[in-house]
Design a protein around this motif. Structure first.
Motif, mmCIF file in Angstrom:
data_model
loop_
_atom_site.group_PDB
_atom_site.id
_atom_site.type_symbol
_atom_site.label_atom_id
_atom_site.label_comp_id
_atom_site.label_asym_id
_atom_site.label_seq_id
_atom_site.Cartn_x
_atom_site.Cartn_y
_atom_site.Cartn_z
ATOM 1 N N GLY A 285 0.814 -1.213 0.000
ATOM 2 C CA GLY A 285 0.000 0.000 0.000
ATOM 3 C C GLY A 285 0.840 1.252 0.000
ATOM 4 O O GLY A 285 1.972 1.262 0.492
ATOM 5 N N GLY A 286 0.301 2.321 -0.582
ATOM 6 C CA GLY A 286 1.022 3.587 -0.592
ATOM 7 C C GLY A 286 0.218 4.679 -1.249
ATOM 8 O O GLY A 286 -0.996 4.570 -1.437
ATOM 9 N N TYR A 287 0.908 5.769 -1.614
ATOM 10 C CA TYR A 287 0.266 6.936 -2.211
ATOM 11 C C TYR A 287 0.731 7.121 -3.650
ATOM 12 O O TYR A 287 1.837 6.708 -4.028
ATOM 13 N N TYR A 288 -0.107 7.793 -4.451
ATOM 14 C CA TYR A 288 0.251 8.115 -5.825
ATOM 15 C C TYR A 288 -0.200 9.542 -6.142
ATOM 16 O O TYR A 288 -1.020 10.128 -5.425
ATOM 17 N N ILE A 356 3.143 8.196 4.656
ATOM 18 C CA ILE A 356 2.535 7.027 5.288
ATOM 19 C C ILE A 356 3.128 6.862 6.682
ATOM 20 O O ILE A 356 4.339 6.845 6.856
ATOM 21 N N THR A 357 2.273 6.737 7.685
ATOM 22 C CA THR A 357 2.754 6.578 9.054
ATOM 23 C C THR A 357 2.270 5.283 9.708
ATOM 24 O O THR A 357 2.916 4.771 10.613
ATOM 25 N N ILE A 367 -8.236 -3.101 6.047
ATOM 26 C CA ILE A 367 -6.992 -2.353 6.176
ATOM 27 C C ILE A 367 -7.274 -0.953 6.700
ATOM 28 O O ILE A 367 -8.229 -0.295 6.273
ATOM 29 N N ILE A 368 -6.439 -0.508 7.644
ATOM 30 C CA ILE A 368 -6.433 0.891 8.081
ATOM 31 C C ILE A 368 -5.106 1.485 7.625
ATOM 32 O O ILE A 368 -4.040 0.980 7.962
ATOM 33 N N LEU A 369 -5.174 2.558 6.837
ATOM 34 C CA LEU A 369 -3.973 3.240 6.371
ATOM 35 C C LEU A 369 -4.048 4.697 6.814
ATOM 36 O O LEU A 369 -5.035 5.389 6.539
#
Length: 536
Positions: A285-288, A356-357, A367-369
């Motif tokens: 998981g991550g950001y874009y 992301i922390t 999932i909790i992101l």
């Protein structure tokens, strides 16, 4: 006249008190231990087991292991070790593995050119070291600074030790990274021992994350550039990323490196993490961002998610765009106008500097992101005195809004929420950022905040909390099912019994069970206290 002034003062007193102190939330209560002697240390770590908490504190020469009763709370014992570890050691991590606790430290054997990793077990029950340090791993030649990463699996039943060998060539167009990946079981017995030469030069790749599953299989996630630019994008006119993502899989019973290519194309990925899933396989998981606008690499348009089987093959890919309404929450009118212009230009409004922390994969596969806005501001001031010029540079560390996302087991978006805050300091992270933990029904985000933000309207920006200047310990509770948010003040750092709290750090918060957590703070007079917070 005096009676009239006194009467006026008595009338105004409740109003003045109401403005000077915010009522604390009934959803939380706190208990404070008796004070105990402070132990100054460069490194402090905290762990819980049952109804007890252990802290381990390192300074240049001495080590202190302290035990606490988390229920009361109460100081129990302290063990001091003088000059226990050799001079020149570097603490690489303090980890819980298979219900045991270990200190890992490295030491370079200069005579033989060998990097050494040692391990020392801690007896949690006794609050002391068990046995003596032992050599855990040695590596011929130099490894890069940071040396060893100690990465436990999700269930803490095994671990991965990762390092990067010092490059043979300084020119990263010619140098191929050599990565060491050593896996161990819960008793610290070696499962596999491998050094892998990367298939691309340093200039062509950027290693993003590493993971080991419960069977000892190794996974590496890397960004592979399509040329030697070592850049996410060559020009502002590019609409397709100048790289793709590859997943390297190395099974415990094999020496063959399998590669799975992940196409991101128009998605410019800023960061990816890998996490084990309780149901097997791995979540990535991550950001874009969409690559549009100035400083696009600092911006976030949404969340990207991949699901992977144990053999390294991908099963699903999802993206979740951050909506404009959420971006505009707690934003200034100026920011909202800028966002509207970006939408008109087709760039799209974004959240900048989102890191992301936390990423948690639950037992049911949901999932909790969570991500937090983090950035620095550097200012330079020039002054003249007696004909000479002097320059002073200062750096502000900023920690602001948190964006929390719940993704359901089927991959659909559960909810997405923003938690407003504005923390500013001048000495690194300090007491800023937040601590996350959860139970069966709720997710909690705990941090120091300005009391003015408790009932902050959605169309107002948060007031600033200055690090090391009091603040209210605040808890934001988000219902896991529907995303409902409730915010409350736990305590006022300036008014805890008859003293103020100092040196607060979110790193010192440790969860003790599903309804309590504790943290240590300094109260002056060379004394610390342990504070227990209960969620009613």
């Amino acid at each position: 006249m005096i009676k009239k002034l006194l009467f006026t003062f008595l009338i105004l007193l409740p109003i003045l008190q109401a403005h000077s102190q915010k009522e604390l939330s009934n959803d939380y209560k706190y208990d404070v231990s008796n004070p105990y002697r402070v132990r100054d240390a460069d490194l402090k770590r905290y762990f819980s087991q049952g109804n007890e908490v252990m802290s381990i504190k390192f300074d240049d020469k001495d080590i202190y292991i302290q035990k606490f009763n988390a229920d009361k709370p109460e100081f129990i014992s302290e063990k001091k070790y003088e000059k226990y570890f050799p001079k020149g050691r570097l603490i690489e991590g303090i980890k819980e593995i298979n219900d045991k606790f270990y200190v890992f430290y490295s030491l370079f054997d200069k005579d033989n050119e060998i990097e050494q990793l040692f391990v020392q077990e801690i007896d949690f029950a006794k609050g002391e070291f068990s046995g003596s340090p032992r050599l855990f791993l040695d590596v011929k030649g130099r490894v890069t600074y940071g040396k060893f990463e100690i990465l436990p699996t999700l269930d803490k039943k095994s671990l991965l030790v990762k390092y990067r060998k010092k490059p043979e060539f300084k020119n990263d167009k010619k140098s191929f990274d050599i990565i060491g990946l050593h896996s161990f079981d819960g008793n610290l017995n070696k499962i596999s021992n491998k050094e892998i030469t990367m298939p691309y030069t340093e200039r062509r790749m950027d290693n993003l994350d590493y993971q080991i599953d419960n069977k000892g299989n190794l996974f590496m996630l890397t960004k592979v550039y399509h040329d030697d630019s070592d850049d996410d994008k060559k020009s502002k006119n590019d609409t397709v990323a100048n790289y793709h993502i590859e997943l390297f899989t190395l099974r415990a019973d094999s020496e063959k490196l399998n590669i799975t290519k992940i196409e991101n194309k128009e998605k410019f990925i800023t960061r990816l993490w890998m996490f084990d899933s309780p149901k097997g396989g791995t979540v990535i998981g991550g950001y874009y961002n969409n690559g549009k606008g100035k400083h696009f690499e600092q911006n976030c348009d949404g969340i990207i998610l991949f699901k992977m089987k144990e053999d390294g093959s991908l099963t699903d890919q999802f993206t979740y765009e951050i909506p404009l309404d959420l971006i505009n929450e707690y934003a200034s009118e100026k920011e909202k106008k800028k966002n509207a212009k970006k939408e008109e230009k087709g760039e799209g409004a974004k959240i900048s500097d989102l890191k992301i922390t936390d990423l948690v994969v639950r037992e049911d596969g949901s999932i909790i992101l969570a991500g937090e806005k983090q950035y620095t501001i550097t200012t330079t001031t020039t002054s003249f005195s007696n004909g000479s010029m002097s320059t002073y540079t200062s750096t502000s560390y900023i920690y602001t809004d948190i964006v929390v996302t719940k993704i359901n087991p089927d991959g659909k978006l559960g909810w997405m929420k923003k938690i407003p805050k504005y923390q500013r300091g001048f000495a690194g992270q300090g007491g800023m950022s937040y601590k996350f933990f959860s139970n069966d029904t709720d997710n909690f985000f705990v941090f120091l905040d300005n009391v003015k933000n408790i009932d902050l309207p959605i169309d107002k920006t948060p007031a600033m909390h200055s690090d090391r200047h009091g603040g209210y310990l605040t808890a934001v509770k988000i219902n896991d099912v529907n995303g409902e948010i409730k915010k409350g003040s736990i305590l006022n750092a300036r008014e805890v019994e008859d003293f103020e709290l100092h040196q607060f750090s979110t790193d010192r918060i440790v969860k003790t069970n599903n309804t309590t957590f504790v943290f240590e703070a300094y109260k002056k007079k060379k004394e610390d206290v342990m504070i227990k917070v209960t969620l009613k």
